[in-house]
Design a protein around this motif. Structure first.
Motif, mmCIF file in Angstrom:
data_model
loop_
_atom_site.group_PDB
_atom_site.id
_atom_site.type_symbol
_atom_site.label_atom_id
_atom_site.label_comp_id
_atom_site.label_asym_id
_atom_site.label_seq_id
_atom_site.Cartn_x
_atom_site.Cartn_y
_atom_site.Cartn_z
ATOM 1 N N SER A 92 0.826 -1.211 0.000
ATOM 2 C CA SER A 92 0.000 0.000 0.000
ATOM 3 C C SER A 92 0.858 1.258 0.000
ATOM 4 C CB SER A 92 -0.950 -0.003 1.211
ATOM 5 O OG SER A 92 -0.234 -0.054 2.423
ATOM 6 N N LEU A 93 2.015 1.209 0.642
ATOM 7 C CA LEU A 93 2.899 2.380 0.640
ATOM 8 C C LEU A 93 3.465 2.631 -0.759
ATOM 9 C CD1 LEU A 93 4.884 2.107 4.006
ATOM 10 C CD2 LEU A 93 3.115 3.766 3.378
ATOM 11 N N PHE A 94 3.751 1.590 -1.498
ATOM 12 C CA PHE A 94 4.206 1.766 -2.878
ATOM 13 C C PHE A 94 3.129 2.474 -3.702
ATOM 14 C CE2 PHE A 94 4.513 0.198 -7.280
ATOM 15 C CZ PHE A 94 5.764 0.697 -7.606
ATOM 16 N N LEU A 95 1.884 2.049 -3.525
ATOM 17 C CA LEU A 95 0.768 2.730 -4.192
ATOM 18 C C LEU A 95 0.697 4.191 -3.762
ATOM 19 C CD1 LEU A 95 -1.910 2.829 -5.803
ATOM 20 C CD2 LEU A 95 -3.064 1.985 -3.741
ATOM 21 N N GLY A 96 0.872 4.431 -2.461
ATOM 22 C CA GLY A 96 0.833 5.802 -1.954
ATOM 23 C C GLY A 96 1.916 6.673 -2.532
ATOM 24 N N GLY A 97 3.112 6.100 -2.722
ATOM 25 C CA GLY A 97 4.196 6.866 -3.329
ATOM 26 C C GLY A 97 3.859 7.301 -4.740
ATOM 27 N N GLY A 108 3.072 11.259 -6.385
ATOM 28 C CA GLY A 108 3.784 11.848 -7.514
ATOM 29 C C GLY A 108 5.220 11.389 -7.633
ATOM 30 N N LEU A 109 5.629 10.423 -6.806
ATOM 31 C CA LEU A 109 6.984 9.896 -6.902
ATOM 32 C C LEU A 109 7.063 8.857 -8.020
ATOM 33 C CD1 LEU A 109 7.776 9.353 -3.101
ATOM 34 C CD2 LEU A 109 8.510 11.257 -4.540
ATOM 35 N N MET A 110 8.187 8.783 -8.675
ATOM 36 C CA MET A 110 8.401 7.776 -9.697
ATOM 37 C C MET A 110 8.551 6.405 -9.028
ATOM 38 S SD MET A 110 8.153 9.421 -12.460
ATOM 39 C CE MET A 110 8.733 8.205 -13.646
ATOM 40 N N PRO A 111 8.176 5.328 -9.730
ATOM 41 C CA PRO A 111 8.219 3.995 -9.121
ATOM 42 C C PRO A 111 9.574 3.625 -8.508
ATOM 43 C CG PRO A 111 7.014 3.917 -11.181
ATOM 44 C CD PRO A 111 7.583 5.295 -11.086
ATOM 45 N N LEU A 112 10.658 3.825 -9.262
ATOM 46 C CA LEU A 112 11.979 3.449 -8.750
ATOM 47 C C LEU A 112 12.377 4.312 -7.561
ATOM 48 C CD1 LEU A 112 14.038 2.711 -12.009
ATOM 49 C CD2 LEU A 112 13.086 1.081 -10.360
ATOM 50 N N ASN A 113 12.020 5.588 -7.609
ATOM 51 C CA ASN A 113 12.338 6.486 -6.498
ATOM 52 C C ASN A 113 11.543 6.096 -5.258
ATOM 53 O OD1 ASN A 113 13.610 8.653 -5.208
ATOM 54 N ND2 ASN A 113 11.950 10.055 -5.735
ATOM 55 N N THR A 114 10.289 5.689 -5.469
ATOM 56 C CA THR A 114 9.467 5.247 -4.339
ATOM 57 C C THR A 114 10.106 4.042 -3.657
ATOM 58 O OG1 THR A 114 7.425 6.006 -5.407
ATOM 59 C CG2 THR A 114 7.199 4.391 -3.641
ATOM 60 N N ILE A 115 10.542 3.083 -4.455
ATOM 61 C CA ILE A 115 11.174 1.885 -3.889
ATOM 62 C C ILE A 115 12.474 2.246 -3.180
ATOM 63 C CG2 ILE A 115 12.274 -0.313 -4.464
ATOM 64 C CD1 ILE A 115 10.258 -0.560 -6.766
ATOM 65 N N ARG A 116 13.274 3.111 -3.809
ATOM 66 C CA ARG A 116 14.573 3.476 -3.220
ATOM 67 C C ARG A 116 14.398 4.205 -1.896
ATOM 68 N NH1 ARG A 116 18.137 7.950 -4.156
ATOM 69 N NH2 ARG A 116 16.699 8.722 -5.734
ATOM 70 N N GLN A 117 13.516 5.197 -1.877
ATOM 71 C CA GLN A 117 13.303 5.954 -0.648
ATOM 72 C C GLN A 117 12.650 5.101 0.440
ATOM 73 O OE1 GLN A 117 14.623 8.793 -0.216
ATOM 74 N NE2 GLN A 117 15.046 9.411 -2.327
ATOM 75 N N SER A 118 11.849 4.128 0.013
ATOM 76 C CA SER A 118 11.094 3.310 0.972
ATOM 77 C C SER A 118 11.844 2.090 1.456
ATOM 78 C CB SER A 118 9.770 2.857 0.335
ATOM 79 O OG SER A 118 9.003 3.945 -0.093
ATOM 80 N N LEU A 119 12.999 1.814 0.855
ATOM 81 C CA LEU A 119 13.711 0.581 1.202
ATOM 82 C C LEU A 119 13.949 0.442 2.708
ATOM 83 C CD1 LEU A 119 14.964 -1.969 0.092
ATOM 84 C CD2 LEU A 119 17.118 -0.725 -0.235
ATOM 85 N N PRO A 120 14.407 1.509 3.417
ATOM 86 C CA PRO A 120 14.564 1.358 4.877
ATOM 87 C C PRO A 120 13.242 1.054 5.580
ATOM 88 C CG PRO A 120 15.752 3.287 4.095
ATOM 89 C CD PRO A 120 14.896 2.817 2.960
ATOM 90 N N VAL A 121 12.140 1.633 5.079
ATOM 91 C CA VAL A 121 10.827 1.378 5.667
ATOM 92 C C VAL A 121 10.422 -0.079 5.443
ATOM 93 C CG1 VAL A 121 8.369 1.964 5.562
ATOM 94 C CG2 VAL A 121 10.092 3.770 5.431
#
Length: 357
Positions: free
Chosen positions: A150-155, A159-172
């Motif tokens: 759900s957080l990936f969907l939220g990213g 307005g975040l790009m898919p790869l950026n969402t994954i990169r920024q969210s990796l610690p989460v």
């Protein structure tokens, strides 16, 4: 969509206010009053943290932020570990390199992972009967495992790009996995750590209130950066205004869904307390947790999984988001309910087997 939701909340405030004038004939006036009554508790939990956000930001910038930047990550994500209404959003904004990441971390991550870590787990483990704690912990585990989806969907909705969402969210995502493993292997120790963390947040919030009140009443400038208490209270007040409408509308929603949920309860084999908990959880965490003792085994696990994402979606978190970033209301509700439903359904399916898990 944001405008439509705001109009719905405004209609809820009108209906609740009119019912209060009529003597609370339909039970909506009481919910209207609760919106303002919650201001005190909300202010105690978050106003002091908001006051100290500049100081906390300075401390993080001198310690963790350089390492975070070295990894190519936006420091705003550090704010997501604290609940949205306990200073997580303000901290994310102060630390952010990208405003979109600040919105993603300070609203979406803080309203799910942050709320779970600083409120749902410590409060839940304190309120739930000892015999039910393993089931509650198992539900939390399911919710955390599904939270990255759900957080990936939220990213993306932010307005975040898919790869950026994954990169920024990796610690989460790694934190969700670590928490899930911790709850499965060492639940008592992990809950104890959460309780200490929550107590530390409470201490910091109280100190912020002390400093803010002293500065406001004396006019003395304190020797460290701080948000004025009156500014912090503006944020708190915006939450109360929206809850004037959101709580009456949530009450109406519960009544409208009562019959279909009763039917759904019969189909799924969960008792009435379990189905009521799913309704209450989307409005407030505490009443839903209080009902766990009356739920059946499957309902206890499903409700705990649902709360990881969906907790307080229609009340405090919705009100907070309306007050600070209206454009994030739709992403917030999407993350809250998609995550809650995914966690709840997964918990239901994996506890349906005769031998359980």
């Amino acid at each position: 969509m944001n405008t439509l939701i705001m109009w719905v909340m405004a209609c809820g405030a009108v209906l609740g206010g009119l019912d209060r004038i009529l003597g609370n004939r339909f039970g909506l006036g009481k919910r209207f009053e609760e919106g303002f009554e919650l201001l005190g508790a909300t202010a105690l939990s978050m106003a002091g943290i908001i006051c100290l956000v500049p100081l906390l930001t300075l401390g993080l910038e001198k310690t963790i932020v350089p390492f975070w930047k070295l990894l190519g990550l936006d420091p705003a994500m550090l704010g997501g570990i604290i609940a949205i209404d306990m200073g997580g959003f303000q901290l994310a904004v102060e630390l952010a390199a990208d405003p979109k990441v600040a919105s993603y971390a300070g609203i979406l991550v803080a309203a799910t992972l942050g709320c779970t870590v600083t409120f749902t787990i410590p409060v839940g483990m304190g309120m739930v009967p000892e015999k039910d704690r393993p089931l509650f912990a198992r539900g939390i585990l399911f919710g955390l495992i599904l939270l990255p989806v759900s957080l990936f969907l939220g990213g993306l909705l932010t307005g975040l790009m898919p790869l950026n969402t994954i990169r920024q969210s990796l610690p989460v995502f790694l934190a969700c996995l670590a928490l899930a493993l911790g709850i499965a292997k060492w639940p008592d120790q992990l809950v104890g750590g959460f309780l200490h963390f929550s107590n530390a947040i409470r201490l910091i919030s109280t100190l912020g209130l002390i400093f803010g009140a002293f500065a406001y009443m004396t006019g003395v400038s304190l020797p460290f950066p701080m948000t004025p208490l009156e500014e912090a209270m503006k944020t708190v007040s915006s939450i109360g205004i929206v809850m004037l409408g959101s709580l009456p509308m949530a009450e109406l929603l519960q009544r409208i869904l009562k019959v279909p949920l009763a039917w759904l309860g019969k189909k799924t084999g969960m008792n009435s307390a379990s189905m009521t908990g799913l309704l209450l959880g989307g409005v407030s965490v505490v009443p839903a947790i209080a009902l766990i003792r009356d739920m059946d085994r499957r309902g206890k696990i499903v409700n705990a999984a649902f709360l990881v994402s969906a907790a307080s979606a229609l009340a405090a978190h919705l009100g907070f988001t309306f007050g600070i970033q209206k454009e994030m209301v739709v992403p917030l509700l999407a993350v809250k309910f998609v995550g809650g439903i995914l966690g709840g359904v997964t918990a239901y399916l994996l506890t349906e087997k005769p031998m359980g898990i």
